[in-house]
Design an enzyme around this catalytic site. Structure first.
Site, PDB file in Angstrom:
ATOM      1  N   GLY A 241       0.760  -1.240   0.000  1.00  0.00           N
ATOM      2  CA  GLY A 241       0.000   0.000   0.000  1.00  0.00           C
ATOM      3  C   GLY A 241       0.786   1.282   0.000  1.00  0.00           C
ATOM      4  O   GLY A 241       0.229   2.346  -0.290  1.00  0.00           O
ATOM      5  N   CYS A 343     -10.430   3.445 -29.930  1.00  0.00           N
ATOM      6  CA  CYS A 343     -11.660   4.158 -30.284  1.00  0.00           C
ATOM      7  C   CYS A 343     -12.543   4.387 -29.078  1.00  0.00           C
ATOM      8  O   CYS A 343     -13.625   3.779 -28.947  1.00  0.00           O
ATOM      9  CB  CYS A 343     -12.397   3.387 -31.371  1.00  0.00           C
ATOM     10  SG  CYS A 343     -11.385   3.318 -32.847  1.00  0.00           S
ATOM     11  N   TYR A 372       1.363  -1.924 -12.077  1.00  0.00           N
ATOM     12  CA  TYR A 372      -0.002  -1.927 -12.617  1.00  0.00           C
ATOM     13  C   TYR A 372      -0.054  -1.312 -14.010  1.00  0.00           C
ATOM     14  O   TYR A 372      -1.027  -0.664 -14.388  1.00  0.00           O
ATOM     15  CB  TYR A 372      -0.972  -1.241 -11.639  1.00  0.00           C
ATOM     16  CG  TYR A 372      -0.863  -1.793 -10.237  1.00  0.00           C
ATOM     17  CD1 TYR A 372      -1.315  -3.075  -9.964  1.00  0.00           C
ATOM     18  CD2 TYR A 372      -0.256  -1.074  -9.204  1.00  0.00           C
ATOM     19  CE1 TYR A 372      -1.183  -3.623  -8.696  1.00  0.00           C
ATOM     20  CE2 TYR A 372      -0.120  -1.612  -7.926  1.00  0.00           C
ATOM     21  CZ  TYR A 372      -0.588  -2.882  -7.679  1.00  0.00           C
ATOM     22  OH  TYR A 372      -0.453  -3.428  -6.427  1.00  0.00           O
TER      23      TYR A 372
HETATM   24  N1  LLP Z   1      -1.299  -7.020  -0.674  1.00  0.00           N
HETATM   25  C1  LLP Z   1      -2.585  -7.138  -1.052  1.00  0.00           C
HETATM   26  C2  LLP Z   1      -3.437  -8.091  -0.328  1.00  0.00           C
HETATM   27  C3  LLP Z   1      -3.097  -6.364  -2.104  1.00  0.00           C
HETATM   28  O1  LLP Z   1      -4.376  -6.471  -2.451  1.00  0.00           O
HETATM   29  C4  LLP Z   1      -2.242  -5.442  -2.773  1.00  0.00           C
HETATM   30  C5  LLP Z   1      -2.741  -4.627  -3.888  1.00  0.00           C
HETATM   31  C6  LLP Z   1      -0.895  -5.376  -2.369  1.00  0.00           C
HETATM   32  C7  LLP Z   1      -0.456  -6.166  -1.320  1.00  0.00           C
HETATM   33  C8  LLP Z   1       0.101  -4.454  -3.038  1.00  0.00           C
HETATM   34  O2  LLP Z   1      -0.261  -3.129  -2.871  1.00  0.00           O
HETATM   35  P1  LLP Z   1       0.757  -1.962  -3.333  1.00  0.00           P
HETATM   36  O3  LLP Z   1       1.982  -2.045  -2.454  1.00  0.00           O
HETATM   37  O4  LLP Z   1       1.089  -2.163  -4.735  1.00  0.00           O
HETATM   38  O5  LLP Z   1      -0.028  -0.726  -3.100  1.00  0.00           O
HETATM   39  N2  LLP Z   1      -4.393  -1.400  -9.968  1.00  0.00           N
HETATM   40  C9  LLP Z   1      -4.321  -0.385  -8.937  1.00  0.00           C
HETATM   41  C10 LLP Z   1      -3.742  -0.934  -7.647  1.00  0.00           C
HETATM   42  C11 LLP Z   1      -4.481  -2.136  -7.105  1.00  0.00           C
HETATM   43  C12 LLP Z   1      -3.880  -2.685  -5.847  1.00  0.00           C
HETATM   44  C13 LLP Z   1      -4.509  -3.962  -5.439  1.00  0.00           C
HETATM   45  N3  LLP Z   1      -3.958  -4.605  -4.277  1.00  0.00           N
HETATM   46  C14 LLP Z   1      -3.530   0.801  -9.469  1.00  0.00           C
HETATM   47  O6  LLP Z   1      -3.127   0.800 -10.624  1.00  0.00           O
HETATM   48  O7  LLP Z   1      -3.356   1.781  -8.755  1.00  0.00           O
END
Ligand code: LLP
Length: 414
Positions: A241, A343, A372
């Site tokens: 996160g 498109c 992502y």
């Molecule tokens: N752990 C769990 C259980 C998760 O669901 C996620 C991300 C992470 C770790 C990793 O989170 P990060 O460190 O990357 O914030 N597609 C979206 C982000 C979706 C994140 C989903 N879960 C974007 O492009 O911003």
């Protein structure tokens, strides 16, 4: 200032020591490029912040799942946070030990649970009572013990985009914090389960530390009570996160974040599991694209480039900001939309933004596209997916071939 590892040398844009022009000429566009050294630096910052505290870094595979990237994670002694059987397959192919894998997600199928049990992964992060029952049944049928961690929904506001906020009561994720102790009590009499952990993941792209601290303090109270109840907790999974800076605004670094999180969890004998995705790879990747046409309308200027929402959907889906850096440092800036060939009016990489002025044929880099980006790409409009390249010690290596037209129809029948 472009985010590292982008920089201008004699007014020409370089990424991790190689010119954008060279990369585009060698591999074509649109092109994803990642910097190995930048990823390693971020891993080191996590380790520095956690210091002597017992911890493990399980990279969130969903952020960037190319097996060369996962291989790098394995080499750097990282594990994996997976959310599907497909991610388990990838992680193991890349050489990540199952004993370093955490399986998250609200909807694991019986087949996926079986695969992960057979592989003997470290932990299942469980998100509902029904899921717990299924894991217990499958494990006891096979005379196995599944190590599980309950994912708490702490009901804290992550102050991020609503689509990527996961720790609020109304979100589908985690188990209501008020029910957690009851469920731990039930586990004591359920076969095939070892309640080894507790965790949370409150959202993504968090740019402040206080929601993490709030979640950690709520979790700590429950963890203490669970232990008193006889639950043998050995892991606290703090999810991922931590955000990155997309626009130059300051964001806490992984070292500061890890230090604070460790400080908020006063259980020296419990191992902390970090599941970072974006903060390891986000700023370590770019998307290179070439401008096809410049279109002036009475209303606006449009730069039409060869990358589109099918390559990078974040601007269209989350109104996300990504820096746009011209290949040649440009003194004059203009207000324009940078759009792709798809498109849809929703197909844009930057909207109504001051940016360097381009002519057709010019190259540009879309910054902070490592996380992502390629993983969320699609074949929409029958566009082959972009190639991926990794730069390590100033050498660029192809890590995913550009798709061709035959890839588009693979598996289809006439
Ligand atoms: N752990 C769990 C259980 C998760 O669901 C996620 C991300 C992470 C770790 C990793 O989170 P990060 O460190 O990357 O914030 N597609 C979206 C982000 C979706 C994140 C989903 N879960 C974007 O492009 O911003």
């Amino acid at each position: 200032m472009p985010p590292e590892p982008l920089e201008y040398r004699n007014d020409l844009l370089f990424f991790s020591g190689i010119s954008i022009q060279e990369l585009a000429e060698r591999f074509g566009t649109p092109l994803y490029v990642y910097s190995e050294s930048s990823i390693c630096r971020s891993i080191d910052l996590y380790r520095k912040g956690a210091g002597k505290r017992l911890h493990r870094i399980c990279f969130a595979v969903k952020a960037l799942s190319n097996i060369s990237i996962l291989r790098l994670m394995a080499r750097e002694s990282c594990g994996a946070d997976i959310v599907s059987g497909g991610e388990l397959f990838r992680a193991m192919k890349a050489g990540i030990e199952p004993s370093q894998i955490v399986f998250s997600g609200v909807g694991k199928s019986a087949g996926e649970i079986r695969e992960a049990l057979e592989a003997d992964i470290l932990l299942f992060s469980v998100e509902s009572e029904e899921e717990l029952g299924l894991i217990s049944r499958i494990a006891s049928e096979r005379n196995k013990i599944a190590r599980i961690s309950l994912r708490m929904n702490p009901d804290v506001d992550a102050n991020t985009h609503p689509y990527i906020s996961t720790g609020l009561r109304e979100n589908k994720f985690g188990i209501d914090r008020g029910s957690l102790l009851n469920i731990y009590k039930k586990i004591l009499s359920m076969p095939g389960l070892d309640a080894a952990g507790i965790g949370f993941h409150i959202g993504s792209q968090l740019t402040g530390l206080s929601p993490f601290q709030d979640a950690a303090s709520i979790l700590s109270q429950t963890a203490r009570l669970a232990r008193e109840m006889g639950i043998n907790l050995r892991y606290i999974d703090v999810g991922g996160g931590l955000g990155i800076s997309y626009n130059g605004d300051p964001v806490p670094g992984p070292d500061e974040y890890a230090r604070q999180v460790c400080k908020s969890l006063d259980f020296p004998d419990i191992e902390i599991i970090f599941e970072p995705g974006r903060s390891l790879v986000g700023n370590a990747g770019i998307l290179i694209s070439r401008v096809l046409f410049v279109k002036d309308t009475p209303e606006k200027k449009f730069y039409i480039c060869d990358a589109a929402m099918n390559d990078l959907i974040r601007p269209s889906l989350y109104q996300a900001y990504h820096g746009i850096w011209p290949e040649k440092k440009s003194q004059n800036t203009v207000r324009a939309d940078l759009v792709g060939p798809v498109c849809e009016t929703g197909d844009f990489l930057a909207q109504d933004r001051m940016m360097g002025s381009f002519s057709s044929g010019d190259l540009l880099a879309v910054a902070s596209a490592g996380a992502y980006g390629s993983v969320m790409s699609s074949n929409y409009n029958s566009r082959p997916r972009a190639a991926e390249v990794m730069v390590g010690s100033e050498r660029a290596v192809l890590i995913r071939k550009r798709e061709d037209y035959n890839d588009l129809i693979r598996g289809e029948e006439i």
